[in-house]
Design a protein around this motif. Structure first.
Motif, PDB file in Angstrom:
ATOM      1  N   PHE A  97       0.837  -1.208   0.000  1.00 31.82           N
ATOM      2  CA  PHE A  97       0.000   0.000   0.000  1.00 31.82           C
ATOM      3  C   PHE A  97       0.870   1.257   0.000  1.00 31.82           C
ATOM      4  CE2 PHE A  97      -2.343   3.258   2.487  1.00 31.82           C
ATOM      5  CZ  PHE A  97      -3.368   3.490   1.589  1.00 31.82           C
ATOM      6  N   LEU A  98       1.907   1.261   0.835  1.00 32.40           N
ATOM      7  CA  LEU A  98       2.811   2.416   0.881  1.00 32.40           C
ATOM      8  C   LEU A  98       3.539   2.593  -0.450  1.00 32.40           C
ATOM      9  CD1 LEU A  98       4.346   1.926   4.450  1.00 32.40           C
ATOM     10  CD2 LEU A  98       2.696   3.683   3.761  1.00 32.40           C
ATOM     11  N   TYR A  99       3.989   1.489  -1.023  1.00 29.77           N
ATOM     12  CA  TYR A  99       4.709   1.536  -2.301  1.00 29.77           C
ATOM     13  C   TYR A  99       3.803   2.074  -3.406  1.00 29.77           C
ATOM     14  CZ  TYR A  99       8.752  -0.161  -5.042  1.00 29.77           C
ATOM     15  OH  TYR A  99       9.892  -0.261  -5.806  1.00 29.77           O
ATOM     16  N   LEU A 100       2.521   1.694  -3.357  1.00 28.93           N
ATOM     17  CA  LEU A 100       1.564   2.208  -4.343  1.00 28.93           C
ATOM     18  C   LEU A 100       1.407   3.720  -4.204  1.00 28.93           C
ATOM     19  CD1 LEU A 100      -0.537   1.632  -6.560  1.00 28.93           C
ATOM     20  CD2 LEU A 100      -2.220   1.274  -4.732  1.00 28.93           C
ATOM     21  N   ILE A 101       1.352   4.218  -2.976  1.00 28.11           N
ATOM     22  CA  ILE A 101       1.272   5.663  -2.740  1.00 28.11           C
ATOM     23  C   ILE A 101       2.495   6.360  -3.333  1.00 28.11           C
ATOM     24  CG2 ILE A 101       1.316   7.464  -0.960  1.00 28.11           C
ATOM     25  CD1 ILE A 101      -0.341   5.613   0.798  1.00 28.11           C
ATOM     26  N   VAL A 102       3.666   5.782  -3.106  1.00 31.05           N
ATOM     27  CA  VAL A 102       4.903   6.347  -3.663  1.00 31.05           C
ATOM     28  C   VAL A 102       4.794   6.457  -5.179  1.00 31.05           C
ATOM     29  CG1 VAL A 102       7.385   5.983  -3.992  1.00 31.05           C
ATOM     30  CG2 VAL A 102       6.330   5.474  -1.784  1.00 31.05           C
ATOM     31  N   ALA A 103       4.354   5.375  -5.820  1.00 25.12           N
ATOM     32  CA  ALA A 103       4.255   5.355  -7.285  1.00 25.12           C
ATOM     33  C   ALA A 103       3.295   6.424  -7.779  1.00 25.12           C
ATOM     34  CB  ALA A 103       3.813   3.973  -7.760  1.00 25.12           C
ATOM     35  N   VAL A 104       2.122   6.512  -7.163  1.00 20.11           N
ATOM     36  CA  VAL A 104       1.099   7.456  -7.619  1.00 20.11           C
ATOM     37  C   VAL A 104       1.569   8.900  -7.443  1.00 20.11           C
ATOM     38  CG1 VAL A 104      -1.219   8.349  -7.161  1.00 20.11           C
ATOM     39  CG2 VAL A 104      -0.831   5.877  -7.241  1.00 20.11           C
ATOM     40  N   PHE A 105       2.076   9.225  -6.274  1.00 25.47           N
ATOM     41  CA  PHE A 105       2.460  10.608  -6.002  1.00 25.47           C
ATOM     42  C   PHE A 105       3.703  11.010  -6.790  1.00 25.47           C
ATOM     43  CE2 PHE A 105      -0.588  10.215  -2.719  1.00 25.47           C
ATOM     44  CZ  PHE A 105      -0.891  11.489  -2.271  1.00 25.47           C
TER      45      PHE A 105
ATOM     46  N   ALA B 198       8.328  11.037  -1.391  1.00 19.30           N
ATOM     47  CA  ALA B 198       9.640  10.770  -0.809  1.00 19.30           C
ATOM     48  C   ALA B 198       9.511  10.279   0.636  1.00 19.30           C
ATOM     49  CB  ALA B 198      10.505  12.028  -0.864  1.00 19.30           C
ATOM     50  N   THR B 199       8.640  10.917   1.393  1.00 20.23           N
ATOM     51  CA  THR B 199       8.446  10.532   2.790  1.00 20.23           C
ATOM     52  C   THR B 199       7.895   9.110   2.899  1.00 20.23           C
ATOM     53  OG1 THR B 199       7.988  12.841   3.359  1.00 20.23           O
ATOM     54  CG2 THR B 199       7.326  11.174   4.953  1.00 20.23           C
ATOM     55  N   VAL B 200       6.903   8.803   2.079  1.00 15.13           N
ATOM     56  CA  VAL B 200       6.289   7.473   2.124  1.00 15.13           C
ATOM     57  C   VAL B 200       7.256   6.413   1.594  1.00 15.13           C
ATOM     58  CG1 VAL B 200       4.323   6.080   1.353  1.00 15.13           C
ATOM     59  CG2 VAL B 200       3.988   8.465   1.956  1.00 15.13           C
ATOM     60  N   PHE B 201       8.156   6.802   0.703  1.00 12.89           N
ATOM     61  CA  PHE B 201       9.171   5.879   0.204  1.00 12.89           C
ATOM     62  C   PHE B 201      10.041   5.370   1.355  1.00 12.89           C
ATOM     63  CE2 PHE B 201      13.071   5.437  -2.777  1.00 12.89           C
ATOM     64  CZ  PHE B 201      12.809   4.095  -2.963  1.00 12.89           C
ATOM     65  N   LEU B 202      10.413   6.273   2.255  1.00 20.58           N
ATOM     66  CA  LEU B 202      11.212   5.871   3.408  1.00 20.58           C
ATOM     67  C   LEU B 202      10.423   4.906   4.295  1.00 20.58           C
ATOM     68  CD1 LEU B 202      13.876   6.185   4.902  1.00 20.58           C
ATOM     69  CD2 LEU B 202      12.941   8.198   6.051  1.00 20.58           C
ATOM     70  N   LEU B 203       9.146   5.195   4.486  1.00 16.38           N
ATOM     71  CA  LEU B 203       8.292   4.299   5.276  1.00 16.38           C
ATOM     72  C   LEU B 203       8.144   2.935   4.609  1.00 16.38           C
ATOM     73  CD1 LEU B 203       5.463   6.795   6.325  1.00 16.38           C
ATOM     74  CD2 LEU B 203       7.428   6.042   7.689  1.00 16.38           C
ATOM     75  N   THR B 204       8.094   2.935   3.278  1.00 13.19           N
ATOM     76  CA  THR B 204       8.001   1.674   2.534  1.00 13.19           C
ATOM     77  C   THR B 204       9.220   0.800   2.797  1.00 13.19           C
ATOM     78  OG1 THR B 204       6.754   2.764   0.771  1.00 13.19           O
ATOM     79  CG2 THR B 204       7.763   0.653   0.235  1.00 13.19           C
TER      80      THR B 204
ATOM     81  N   ALA C  15      12.634  -1.628 -14.974  1.00 10.89           N
ATOM     82  CA  ALA C  15      12.407  -1.184 -13.596  1.00 10.89           C
ATOM     83  C   ALA C  15      10.925  -0.948 -13.344  1.00 10.89           C
ATOM     84  CB  ALA C  15      13.198   0.095 -13.324  1.00 10.89           C
ATOM     85  N   ALA C  16      10.248  -0.331 -14.305  1.00 11.28           N
ATOM     86  CA  ALA C  16       8.816  -0.069 -14.150  1.00 11.28           C
ATOM     87  C   ALA C  16       8.032  -1.369 -14.051  1.00 11.28           C
ATOM     88  CB  ALA C  16       8.309   0.770 -15.316  1.00 11.28           C
ATOM     89  N   VAL C  17       8.346  -2.333 -14.921  1.00  9.11           N
ATOM     90  CA  VAL C  17       7.656  -3.630 -14.892  1.00  9.11           C
ATOM     91  C   VAL C  17       7.917  -4.342 -13.572  1.00  9.11           C
ATOM     92  CG1 VAL C  17       7.583  -5.928 -15.933  1.00  9.11           C
ATOM     93  CG2 VAL C  17       7.662  -3.898 -17.396  1.00  9.11           C
ATOM     94  N   ALA C  18       9.177  -4.328 -13.130  1.00  7.98           N
ATOM     95  CA  ALA C  18       9.544  -5.016 -11.887  1.00  7.98           C
ATOM     96  C   ALA C  18       8.839  -4.415 -10.679  1.00  7.98           C
ATOM     97  CB  ALA C  18      11.058  -4.958 -11.689  1.00  7.98           C
ATOM     98  N   GLU C  19       8.878  -3.091 -10.572  1.00  5.38           N
ATOM     99  CA  GLU C  19       8.315  -2.449  -9.383  1.00  5.38           C
ATOM    100  C   GLU C  19       6.792  -2.536  -9.359  1.00  5.38           C
ATOM    101  OE1 GLU C  19      10.500   1.085  -7.764  1.00  5.38           O
ATOM    102  OE2 GLU C  19      11.358   1.105  -9.781  1.00  5.38           O
ATOM    103  N   LEU C  20       6.149  -2.360 -10.505  1.00  6.88           N
ATOM    104  CA  LEU C  20       4.691  -2.474 -10.536  1.00  6.88           C
ATOM    105  C   LEU C  20       4.242  -3.914 -10.267  1.00  6.88           C
ATOM    106  CD1 LEU C  20       3.859  -0.140 -13.567  1.00  6.88           C
ATOM    107  CD2 LEU C  20       3.487   0.327 -11.134  1.00  6.88           C
ATOM    108  N   SER C  21       5.003  -4.886 -10.775  1.00  5.70           N
ATOM    109  CA  SER C  21       4.681  -6.291 -10.505  1.00  5.70           C
ATOM    110  C   SER C  21       4.847  -6.610  -9.027  1.00  5.70           C
ATOM    111  CB  SER C  21       5.586  -7.212 -11.331  1.00  5.70           C
ATOM    112  OG  SER C  21       5.410  -6.993 -12.706  1.00  5.70           O
ATOM    113  N   PHE C  22       5.891  -6.050  -8.428  1.00  2.00           N
ATOM    114  CA  PHE C  22       6.143  -6.282  -7.000  1.00  2.00           C
ATOM    115  C   PHE C  22       5.040  -5.652  -6.153  1.00  2.00           C
ATOM    116  CE2 PHE C  22       8.809  -5.315  -3.086  1.00  2.00           C
ATOM    117  CZ  PHE C  22       8.784  -6.624  -2.622  1.00  2.00           C
ATOM    118  N   ILE C  23       4.629  -4.440  -6.511  1.00  2.00           N
ATOM    119  CA  ILE C  23       3.525  -3.787  -5.801  1.00  2.00           C
ATOM    120  C   ILE C  23       2.253  -4.631  -5.898  1.00  2.00           C
ATOM    121  CG2 ILE C  23       1.975  -1.788  -5.810  1.00  2.00           C
ATOM    122  CD1 ILE C  23       4.380  -0.102  -6.753  1.00  2.00           C
TER     123      ILE C  23
END
Length: 245
Positions: free
Chosen positions: A13-21, A63-69, A206-214
């Motif tokens: 959920f946090l990673y998704l927020i990072v991606a969207v923002f 950036a802040t949520v990325f650290l939390l992720t 990188a985009a495929v990997a990170e979105l698949s992981f999310i």
């Protein structure tokens, strides 16, 4: 102690927020900042100041949520290798520090473009040049931070492969994504025109990997060892063989 499934979904959920923002902030900058055209960039920032501010805040939140992720993933994966998990968080912390400080360049561009005092003091042309300078510095600063956006995927990919929580292909894709980020950054700095041309190809893994992981974190969470009918826990390797046979 928080269950791995819960930690995985929190991280997803946090990673998704990072991606969207972060994607939203990037789209705002791309729409407003016109590379090489100082007058148009200054005018765009002035006319779209509210949107530019929203993009600024969006990137700061991302950036802040990325650290939390990274902290959530640390808790999830530290049992695999505490050193690799610590390296992952360290790379994220460095990238977030650079990214956050770099936002001062974006704020400076906004201030110069919208405040009449600077136009009166320097003249319209010089004010536009200053706005473009800070916008370019913001772009270059983000590329520097991107170095660490890529490097964090290396220990993350290792942890994903070794944990048994995820398909190994996800970890392999994350490692490939790391090198895609690095190719993009160094190509853009060493040969800007060439780097801009190959950027979509370098960044696609990188985009495929990170979105698949999310998606995996949110939908599947993690694969856990299962118990048989007698109550014995099956090894994770046996569970994986059964599931992916």
């Amino acid at each position: 102690m928080t269950a791995p499934t819960t930690l995985a979904r929190i991280a997803g959920f946090l990673y998704l927020i990072v991606a969207v923002f972060t994607i939203f902030a990037g789209l705002v900058n791309t729409r407003i900042v016109e590379s090489g055209d100082t007058a148009a960039t200054a005018d765009n920032i002035d006319r779209s100041a509210t949107l530019f501010r929203i993009g600024f805040v969006s990137e700061l939140v991302g950036a802040t949520v990325f650290l939390l992720t990274s902290m959530a993933l640390y808790l999830l994966l530290k049992h695999v290798s505490q050193m690799a998990a610590a390296a992952m968080v360290t790379f994220v912390a460095v990238s977030v520090a650079i990214q956050s400080l770099n936002l001062l360049n974006q704020k400076a561009a906004l201030t110069i473009a919208t405040a009449q005092d600077y136009t009166g003091a320097f003249g319209s042309a010089a004010s536009d040049q200053l706005t473009m300078l800070f916008a370019d510095m913001q772009h270059d600063g983000y590329l520097i931070a991107q170095t660490y956006f890529g490097l964090w995927l290396l220990p993350l990919g290792y942890l994903v492969v070794k944990s048994g929580y995820f398909p190994k292909i996800l970890g392999v894709l994350l490692v490939i994504g790391c090198f895609g980020h690095l190719v993009d950054v160094f190509a853009r700095f060493l040969a800007p025109d060439f780097g801009a041309n190959i950027s979509p190809f370098a960044m696609t893994p990188a985009a495929v990997a990170e979105l698949s992981f999310i998606a995996w974190l949110l939908i599947k969470a993690v694969r856990l060892p299962e118990q048989d009918a007698d109550g014995f826990t099956a090894p994770a390797s046996d569970v994986r063989r059964r599931r992916w046979a």
